[in-house]
Design a protein around this motif. Structure first.
Motif: not given
Length: 293
Positions: A168-175
């Protein structure tokens, strides 16, 4: 696919791998700084390092120079997937949408670029999440340094969910990173063309500005995803281990409550110092590949 469709994917993957090799030790210090000082995690409550330089020196002296590159192979594997999908998707989608606009893509359109970048960053990061988990675990020295062995141990003890821990936070950070970094780079490059042309000097200046913006925007999410990836939650039938954080919001709140808001910017200096060189190496490599082929 036509010739022009696959090139952004290939160039993005190759340039990402080159940039990763050049900046990985800085990423290791960033990860260790973000993990330390967790009042609710007895394994990492101690503040072992006072800053990036201290972490770099102590890690080199106590564990050897090789420790700074511990986790490099899952990082390279991550860039081979994440970088390929992210940059290929961004430039391909951006081009497809630009052709539908009245100007035909002659002018950089910030809303379109931001949407394309956020979509590409989130999608590619979610797909490549297992390689990110491997990288974080190996950088902390908690796992065996063999990539395959580390992968098997995480899967055996924590299951498939363990490989997608922190997605979750990984995808949010990448976005967030992509939504700031790529449109800012393209906008700066376009604005600087009259003065500098499409030259390495232009690419250098644009990549530096893009890295500063993405570092400011992404560091809090980076701290959260690093801590969530580093925690364990083993499968049934194996000795249990407490799950410290229940999710992204819980990790955010507990970090702020126990350590204060500044904790969300732990590792900011190495994050920025890594993003700067990483972006410089990436975009210079990417632009050169575009001109060569």
């Amino acid at each position: 696919m036509g010739d022009r469709d696959w090139r952004p994917f290939i160039y993005g993957g190759l340039a990402s791998i080159v940039a990763e090799f050049g900046t990985f030790p800085i990423d290791t210090t960033k990860t260790r700084l973000q993990i330390q000082g967790q009042a609710i995690d007895p394994r990492h409550v101690e503040l072992r390092y006072s800053g990036m330089v201290d972490c770099f020196v102590k890690t080199s002296r106590q564990e050897g120079i090789k420790a700074l590159y511990c986790g490099i192979w899952p990082a390279v594997l991550r860039q081979a997937t994440y970088g390929t999908i992210k940059f290929g998707t961004y430039y391909s989608l951006k081009k497809a949408l630009a052709q539908r606009r009245a100007d035909g893509g002659a002018v950089e359109h910030l809303p379109t670029n931001t949407f394309c970048a956020a979509f590409a960053g989130g999608l590619s990061s979610a797909i490549a999440n297992p390689t990110d988990v491997l990288k974080v675990r190996m950088q902390m020295g908690d796992e065996k340094r063999n990539l395959v062995r580390c992968f098997i141990d995480i899967y055996r003890i924590e299951g498939v969910r363990g490989l997608w821990r922190g997605v979750g936070p990984t995808s949010q950070r990448a976005a967030v990173i992509a939504a700031v970094e790529l449109p800012v780079y393209d906008a700066c490059k376009h604005r600087l063309k009259p003065a500098l042309g499409d030259t390495p000097a232009n690419h250098l200046a644009s990549s530096l500005l893009a890295s500063l913006g993405s570092a400011v925007a992404s560091t809090p999410l980076d701290v959260i995803r690093t801590r969530m990836m580093n925690q364990r939650n083993v499968k049934d039938g194996v000795e249990p281990c407490e799950k410290i954080y229940k999710g992204t919001i819980d990790c955010f709140l507990r970090t702020v409550r126990s350590e204060g808001p500044p904790a969300l910017y732990k590792g900011f200096v190495p994050t920025w110092l890594r993003m700067g060189p990483w972006n410089i190496i990436f975009f210079l490599s990417y632009e050169q590949l575009k001109q060569l082929y």
